[in-house]
Write an enzyme that holds these catalytic residues in place. Structure first.
Site, PDB file in Angstrom:
ATOM      1  CG  HIS A 155      18.169   3.472  13.432  1.00  0.00           C
ATOM      2  ND1 HIS A 155      17.798   3.345  12.124  1.00  0.00           N
ATOM      3  CD2 HIS A 155      19.213   4.331  13.421  1.00  0.00           C
ATOM      4  CE1 HIS A 155      18.553   4.111  11.365  1.00  0.00           C
ATOM      5  NE2 HIS A 155      19.416   4.718  12.122  1.00  0.00           N
ATOM      6  NE  ARG A 215       9.706  -6.346   5.487  1.00  0.00           N
ATOM      7  CZ  ARG A 215      10.510  -6.010   6.508  1.00  0.00           C
ATOM      8  NH1 ARG A 215      10.323  -4.873   7.156  1.00  0.00           N
ATOM      9  NH2 ARG A 215      11.505  -6.792   6.881  1.00  0.00           N
ATOM     10  NE  ARG A 216       9.330  -9.310   8.200  1.00  0.00           N
ATOM     11  CZ  ARG A 216       9.553  -8.875   9.427  1.00  0.00           C
ATOM     12  NH1 ARG A 216       8.576  -8.371  10.135  1.00  0.00           N
ATOM     13  NH2 ARG A 216      10.742  -8.956   9.951  1.00  0.00           N
ATOM     14  CE1 TYR A 269      24.028   5.065  10.588  1.00  0.00           C
ATOM     15  CE2 TYR A 269      22.143   4.968  12.053  1.00  0.00           C
ATOM     16  CZ  TYR A 269      22.757   5.460  10.921  1.00  0.00           C
ATOM     17  OH  TYR A 269      22.100   6.343  10.126  1.00  0.00           O
ATOM     18  CG  HIS A 321      16.012   1.032   2.841  1.00  0.00           C
ATOM     19  ND1 HIS A 321      16.910   2.048   2.598  1.00  0.00           N
ATOM     20  CD2 HIS A 321      16.071   0.809   4.175  1.00  0.00           C
ATOM     21  CE1 HIS A 321      17.471   2.413   3.739  1.00  0.00           C
ATOM     22  NE2 HIS A 321      16.978   1.676   4.704  1.00  0.00           N
ATOM     23  CG  PHE A 322      16.515  -4.301   4.675  1.00  0.00           C
ATOM     24  CD1 PHE A 322      16.870  -5.579   4.312  1.00  0.00           C
ATOM     25  CD2 PHE A 322      15.229  -4.082   5.156  1.00  0.00           C
ATOM     26  CE1 PHE A 322      15.973  -6.621   4.399  1.00  0.00           C
ATOM     27  CE2 PHE A 322      14.324  -5.111   5.243  1.00  0.00           C
ATOM     28  CZ  PHE A 322      14.690  -6.395   4.859  1.00  0.00           C
ATOM     29  CG  HIS A 323      17.997  -7.112   0.167  1.00  0.00           C
ATOM     30  ND1 HIS A 323      16.770  -7.161   0.781  1.00  0.00           N
ATOM     31  CD2 HIS A 323      18.535  -8.353   0.317  1.00  0.00           C
ATOM     32  CE1 HIS A 323      16.577  -8.370   1.283  1.00  0.00           C
ATOM     33  NE2 HIS A 323      17.632  -9.115   1.021  1.00  0.00           N
TER      34      HIS A 323
HETATM   35  C1  HEM Z   1      21.679 -14.311  -2.119  1.00  0.00           C
HETATM   36  C2  HEM Z   1      21.395 -13.059  -1.884  1.00  0.00           C
HETATM   37  C3  HEM Z   1      20.048 -12.612  -1.367  1.00  0.00           C
HETATM   38  C4  HEM Z   1      18.804 -12.883  -1.848  1.00  0.00           C
HETATM   39  C5  HEM Z   1      18.458 -13.676  -3.099  1.00  0.00           C
HETATM   40  C6  HEM Z   1      17.848 -12.270  -0.939  1.00  0.00           C
HETATM   41  C7  HEM Z   1      16.464 -12.301  -1.098  1.00  0.00           C
HETATM   42  C8  HEM Z   1      15.542 -11.838  -0.176  1.00  0.00           C
HETATM   43  C9  HEM Z   1      14.119 -11.739  -0.362  1.00  0.00           C
HETATM   44  C10 HEM Z   1      13.397 -12.115  -1.643  1.00  0.00           C
HETATM   45  C11 HEM Z   1      13.578 -11.240   0.786  1.00  0.00           C
HETATM   46  C12 HEM Z   1      12.151 -10.818   1.087  1.00  0.00           C
HETATM   47  C13 HEM Z   1      11.092 -11.778   1.159  1.00  0.00           C
HETATM   48  C14 HEM Z   1       9.786 -11.223   1.667  1.00  0.00           C
HETATM   49  O1  HEM Z   1       9.722 -10.157   2.319  1.00  0.00           O
HETATM   50  O2  HEM Z   1       8.775 -11.904   1.418  1.00  0.00           O
HETATM   51  C15 HEM Z   1      14.657 -11.064   1.733  1.00  0.00           C
HETATM   52  C16 HEM Z   1      14.510 -10.617   3.035  1.00  0.00           C
HETATM   53  C17 HEM Z   1      15.550 -10.292   3.868  1.00  0.00           C
HETATM   54  N1  HEM Z   1      16.903 -10.297   3.546  1.00  0.00           N
HETATM   55 FE1  HEM Z   1      17.712 -10.949   1.817  1.00  0.00          FE
HETATM   56  N2  HEM Z   1      18.530 -11.640   0.066  1.00  0.00           N
HETATM   57  C18 HEM Z   1      19.879 -11.814  -0.159  1.00  0.00           C
HETATM   58  C19 HEM Z   1      20.920 -11.314   0.606  1.00  0.00           C
HETATM   59  C20 HEM Z   1      20.766 -10.691   1.828  1.00  0.00           C
HETATM   60  C21 HEM Z   1      21.838 -10.122   2.599  1.00  0.00           C
HETATM   61  C22 HEM Z   1      23.302 -10.106   2.179  1.00  0.00           C
HETATM   62  C23 HEM Z   1      21.277  -9.645   3.738  1.00  0.00           C
HETATM   63  C24 HEM Z   1      21.935  -8.957   4.907  1.00  0.00           C
HETATM   64  C25 HEM Z   1      23.178  -9.049   5.240  1.00  0.00           C
HETATM   65  C26 HEM Z   1      19.866  -9.927   3.695  1.00  0.00           C
HETATM   66  C27 HEM Z   1      18.969  -9.644   4.708  1.00  0.00           C
HETATM   67  C28 HEM Z   1      17.609  -9.849   4.639  1.00  0.00           C
HETATM   68  C29 HEM Z   1      16.690  -9.572   5.721  1.00  0.00           C
HETATM   69  C30 HEM Z   1      17.074  -9.045   7.112  1.00  0.00           C
HETATM   70  C31 HEM Z   1      15.397  -9.855   5.234  1.00  0.00           C
HETATM   71  C32 HEM Z   1      14.073  -9.660   5.975  1.00  0.00           C
HETATM   72  C33 HEM Z   1      13.575 -10.856   6.646  1.00  0.00           C
HETATM   73  C34 HEM Z   1      12.257 -10.557   7.316  1.00  0.00           C
HETATM   74  O3  HEM Z   1      11.410  -9.864   6.729  1.00  0.00           O
HETATM   75  O4  HEM Z   1      12.097 -11.001   8.471  1.00  0.00           O
HETATM   76  N3  HEM Z   1      19.591 -10.548   2.513  1.00  0.00           N
HETATM   77  N4  HEM Z   1      15.861 -11.410   1.109  1.00  0.00           N
HETATM   78 CU    CU Z   2      16.234   2.802  11.384  1.00  0.00          CU
END
Ligand code: HEM
Ligand code: CU
Lengths: 556, 49
Positions: free
Chosen positions: A230, A446-447, A234, A381-383
């Site tokens: 968490h 997710r995932r 921040y 949410h986190f996006h």
């Molecule tokens: C080009 C822009 C982006 C696209 C198209 C994108 C797309 C995605 C998608 C589709 C997932 C989820 C897949 C799943 O759960 O099966 C994901 C997970 C994630 N994204 Fe992004 N995202 C983008 C930008 C970002 C940015 C800017 C951040 C943070 C600075 C970010 C951080 C994350 C994280 C931490 C996860 C989770 C990974 C996990 O579950 O272990 N993403 N993203």
């Molecule tokens: Cu938290």
């Protein structure tokens, strides 16, 4: 006279050695960002059923790369680079030798760690996702690599502390510059937060992944991870708030609303952002409901400094607009510099943070977490939070920071292109994150790679929205590539000149800031006190009443 | 002399208090948004019990 003095302040330039250090961080950040965006695009297209990955490329490998590169590499490198530049800028333009030395040492450690982690991910030996949950086991070199990344960031933080101390010694009894104070707060929070993950990696994951110990206490490992997880968010947010509090007022031609309020909100984050980790474990067994409830209460308390920030932002905007002659209830809104990307990108981020933060309150509302837990709502949410509020503020910073550091200029043409880039990102995120939120409420996990669960009707009904998600992801990818191109242009090709490093000034009528705000021994003691209350008993409990240990698993 | 300065101060004072009306309205809208979204998911939670 006052006018002339003010002009001088804005002419301060980050000197060459400090600029080089900052730029080295920012460039690695955007390199990682570009690579991670490719992974993000692939994920969106796979989930939408648009493409199938080749046999040799595992979805979870791609997802790990995306999470680690976006969530850990892009953010950490950018933050440290930005903070170093701002500390230099607000303490006279340069960093002390100790600050530079520690800064570079930290940079090298982080780069080595990054390379190690990358190799293990690319060889498909670390597809454990960015939370590295046990009992999924990655190659030990993945843990050592990410560990080096963290330790390198500590060393960078020591560089910031050293610069702060050097300034304090030269200016005894004076209140530190607001930005420098915020940089110190951010790195203090990071020190406190990363203790949890460092303990998990060093005491549990590394010995276990080398096979020195056969099993792992999964409950403890998750507790240590979320002790860190968490405040991690921040750590992403505080530099963004620093930009909103300190840089934005200057960009819009206004004044900082209140120095004390800004500092107080940062201190509240130091106190409250760590003893709340169980809100990520509300559905976990092994933690009693009372302790979960206590963490939920503290989580609601950490909403307060964010609301203070929202209030401050509105107040800065309204005051600046009214000073320019705005009338009526919302007339000031139109007086804001909407066609200046340095303003537009961060403000688009602020707007995204409204539903983002709201979603966070919902996630943390104990039983209500059942509705969204492990669904793609959470990803939506986190996006909005890190992927839009934080990322778009970083974009907004890069537009002036990079040319400032390289002695070049943000040209009107690049400003226009920047507006296009920001609009595409915001649109893409609206589509992608919006459909993720709805899909999550409908139950989509997710995932999870593409699947129709043997053509189950519920799962099939998700497909149209998965398509919207893929479309949003494609727009985001286009925007990301534009951003990387613009950063390279601003760093190496833009016309030479002076780009202002905007630092807001205080209102003349502002109240003086109480001195207890820099009494670090008191601040740290209070933070530790809250952490001990929130964690001591549950941690001892999961060690003494440990669940059966788990051998390592390779799920891919 | 004193008479000319006093109203001026007052006017500036008024301007200052008036100047954050939009901020008040904005934070109220923000608060309402948070509550409405939260209630939406809460109702969903109840109906799925
Ligand atoms: C080009 C822009 C982006 C696209 C198209 C994108 C797309 C995605 C998608 C589709 C997932 C989820 C897949 C799943 O759960 O099966 C994901 C997970 C994630 N994204 Fe992004 N995202 C983008 C930008 C970002 C940015 C800017 C951040 C943070 C600075 C970010 C951080 C994350 C994280 C931490 C996860 C989770 C990974 C996990 O579950 O272990 N993403 N993203
Ligand atoms: Cu938290």
């Amino acid at each position: 006279m006052a006018q002339a003095q003010m002009a001088d302040v804005q002419d301060v330039r980050v000197d060459r050695p400090a600029a080089r250090l900052s730029l080295a961080h920012v460039l690695v950040a955007f390199l990682a960002f570009g690579i991670a965006a490719i992974a993000g695009l692939l994920q969106g297209l796979v989930r939408g059923g648009v493409i199938t990955l080749p046999k040799w490329l595992n979805y979870y490998e791609v997802l790990t790369a995306h999470g680690v590169y976006m969530g850990l590499v892009f953010t950490t490198f950018f933050i440290i680079g930005f903070l170093f530049s701002g500390v230099a800028r607000t303490t006279g333009g340069s960093l002390p030798p100790a600050g530079l030395r520690l800064g570079w040492t930290g940079w090298w450690m982080m780069v080595v760690g990054l390379v190690m982690a990358t190799v293990t991910v690319l060889t498909n030996n670390a597809s454990v996702l960015y939370t590295f949950y046990a009992p999924m086991k990655a190659s030990p070199y993945f843990y050592i690599g990410t560990g080096l990344l963290v330790v390198g960031s500590w060393v960078g933080g020591f560089g910031i502390f050293a610069s702060y101390r050097a300034w304090k010694r030269k200016n005894p009894g004076k209140l530190s510059p607001l930005f420098t104070f915020m940089a110190v707060c951010t790195m203090v929070l990071w020190q406190i937060a990363t203790i949890g993950v460092a303990l998990e990696v060093v005491l549990q994951l590394i010995p276990w992944s080398f096979g020195w110990v056969p099993t792992i206490n999964v409950l403890l490992s998750r507790m240590l991870l979320w002790y860190f997880g968490h405040p991690l968010v921040y750590f992403w947010l505080l530099p963004v708030y620093a930009m909103w509090y300190v840089n934005i007022p200057r960009i819009i031609g206004g004044k900082i609303f209140s120095d004390s309020l800004a500092r107080l909100s940062f201190l509240l984050f130091i106190f409250l952002s760590t003893p709340v980790g169980f809100h990520h474990q509300l559905m976990d067994p092994g933690i009693s409901p009372e302790w979960k409830f206590f963490h939920v209460l503290l989580t609601m308390a950490v909403v307060v400094p964010s609301l203070m920030t929202a209030f401050s932002m509105f107040a800065v905007f309204e005051s600046a607009g009214r000073a320019k002659g705005a009338t009526g209830l919302f007339g000031w809104f139109k007086k804001l510099p909407w066609n200046d990307v340095r303003f537009f990108a961060p403000v688009a981020g602020m707007i995204a943070f409204i539903p983002g933060g709201t979603g966070g309150i919902i996630n943390a509302s104990y039983q209500m977490n059942e509705v969204v837990h492990n669904t793609i709502w959470v990803t939506g949410h986190f996006h909005l939070t890190v992927g839009t509020a934080v990322a778009m503020t970083f974009f907004g910073i890069a537009y002036w920071l990079v040319p400032h550091l390289t002695g070049r200029q943000l040209t009107p043409a690049v400003n226009r292109l920047g507006l296009v880039q920001a609009v595409i990102w915001a649109t893409g995120m609206l589509l992608m994150s919006g459909s993720m939120h709805i899909l999550g409420l409908l139950g989509s996990p997710r995932r999870t790679a593409y699947t129709t669960y043997m053509n189950d009707p519920t799962a099939l009904s998700w497909m149209p929205l998965q398509g919207v998600m893929a479309l949003g992801g494609s727009l985001l990818f286009i925007s990301a590539m534009l951003m990387v191109g613009i950063v390279l242009y601003l760093a190496f090709f833009a016309p030479k000149g002076f780009e202002e490093y905007p630092i807001g000034e205080l209102d003349d009528t502002a109240e003086t800031t109480p001195r207890f705000m820099e009494r670090w021994s008191v601040i740290l003691s209070l933070a530790v006190f809250l952490i001990v209350i929130a964690y001591a008993y549950p941690v001892i409990d999961v060690i003494q009443n440990a669940p059966p240990g788990s051998p390592p698993l390779r799920t891919w | 002399m004193a008479q000319t300065t006093a109203p001026q101060t007052q006017q500036r004072h008024e301007e200052h208090t008036e100047s954050l009306r939009g901020t008040l309205a904005s934070v109220m809208i923000l608060g309402t948004f948070i509550v409405v979204c939260w209630l939406g998911v809460f109702i969903l939670f109840l109906t799925r019990q």
